[in-house]
Scaffold this motif. Structure first.
Motif, short mmCIF file in Angstrom:
data_model
loop_
_atom_site.label_atom_id
_atom_site.label_comp_id
_atom_site.label_asym_id
_atom_site.label_seq_id
_atom_site.Cartn_x
_atom_site.Cartn_y
_atom_site.Cartn_z
N UNK A 46 62.31 14.44 91.15
CA UNK A 46 63.84 14.78 91.32
C UNK A 46 63.91 15.95 91.72
N UNK A 47 65.21 16.32 92.30
CA UNK A 47 65.80 17.51 92.44
C UNK A 47 65.76 18.54 91.19
N UNK A 48 65.52 19.76 91.31
CA UNK A 48 65.93 20.46 90.06
C UNK A 48 66.41 21.83 90.55
N UNK A 74 79.27 13.80 95.66
CA UNK A 74 78.86 15.15 96.30
C UNK A 74 78.36 16.04 95.35
N UNK A 75 77.18 16.50 95.70
CA UNK A 75 76.42 17.38 94.78
C UNK A 75 76.87 18.86 95.45
N UNK A 76 77.34 19.75 94.74
CA UNK A 76 77.70 21.23 95.15
C UNK A 76 76.58 22.00 94.57
N UNK A 77 76.50 23.10 95.32
CA UNK A 77 75.44 24.36 94.84
C UNK A 77 74.27 23.77 94.78
N UNK A 78 73.53 23.03 95.60
CA UNK A 78 72.30 22.58 95.74
C UNK A 78 71.08 23.68 95.70
N UNK A 79 70.08 23.33 95.19
CA UNK A 79 68.83 24.18 95.26
C UNK A 79 68.35 23.98 96.69
N UNK A 80 67.49 25.00 97.41
CA UNK A 80 66.80 24.48 98.54
C UNK A 80 65.93 23.36 98.34
N UNK A 81 66.01 22.32 99.10
CA UNK A 81 65.38 21.33 98.89
C UNK A 81 65.35 20.28 100.25
N UNK A 82 64.36 19.18 100.47
CA UNK A 82 64.43 18.05 101.27
C UNK A 82 64.40 16.98 100.51
N UNK A 108 67.42 18.17 104.90
CA UNK A 108 67.25 19.32 104.23
C UNK A 108 68.50 20.16 103.89
N UNK A 109 68.38 20.69 102.70
CA UNK A 109 69.78 21.48 102.29
C UNK A 109 69.13 22.80 101.88
N UNK A 110 69.85 23.97 102.14
CA UNK A 110 69.40 25.19 101.78
C UNK A 110 70.20 25.49 100.18
N UNK A 111 69.97 26.63 99.87
CA UNK A 111 70.48 26.98 98.47
C UNK A 111 71.86 27.11 98.75
N UNK A 112 72.60 26.72 97.84
CA UNK A 112 74.21 26.62 97.75
C UNK A 112 74.87 25.53 98.67
N UNK A 113 74.03 24.76 99.48
CA UNK A 113 74.82 23.49 100.20
C UNK A 113 75.23 22.38 99.44
N UNK A 114 76.19 21.90 99.92
CA UNK A 114 76.67 20.47 99.30
C UNK A 114 75.63 19.51 99.71
N UNK A 115 75.60 18.33 99.13
CA UNK A 115 74.74 17.25 99.56
C UNK A 115 75.90 15.95 99.38
N UNK A 116 76.15 15.29 100.47
CA UNK A 116 77.20 14.24 100.15
C UNK A 116 76.67 12.72 100.63
#
Length: 127
Positions: A46-48, A74-82, A108-116
């Protein structure tokens, strides 16, 4: 998606079908995002970090064995992750993982990105 129920979920559905147990999960159900997919028997990774936390998921009644998200997640403030996959967990004191699967493509999201995940952007099919 074939066989996307965990072993626990498969056993509970079978027990329900044959009248030996109730299968109701503790609501609300929550979607987790994973960086490595799990199996029927083991959790994915899981993403952390960041502001990541599992999100409540809402769906309409099943049609032909399928349900689809009825609201944006919507997940806001994501950590960097694939992010490669998802898991559905209940809200029990000791949560139970009910289902899992892969997204059509890794994101792939970078630090601070949103995932929707848009309403209608995720479908679970039991058949």
């Amino acid at each position: 998606m074939a066989d996307n129920l965990t072993n626990t979920a498969e056993n509970r559905v079978t027990d329900w079908l044959f009248g030996t147990a109730s299968i109701a999960p503790t609501l609300p159900l929550k979607m987790a995002l994973t960086t490595a997919n799990g199996t029927d028997a083991t959790n994915g990774t899981e993403v952390t970090g960041g502001s990541y936390a599992r999100k409540n998921i809402s769906v309409a009644a099943a049609v032909n064995g399928s349900v689809t998200t009825s609201a944006d997640l919507i997940w806001s403030g994501m950590p960097a992750a694939t992010i490669v996959g998802w898991e559905i967990w209940d809200s029990a004191t000791t949560p139970i993982r009910w289902s899992y699967g892969l997204w059509d493509a890794a994101k792939t999201v970078t630090t601070g990105d949103d995932f929707k995940v848009a309403a209608g952007g995720w479908t679970f099919t039991s058949n």
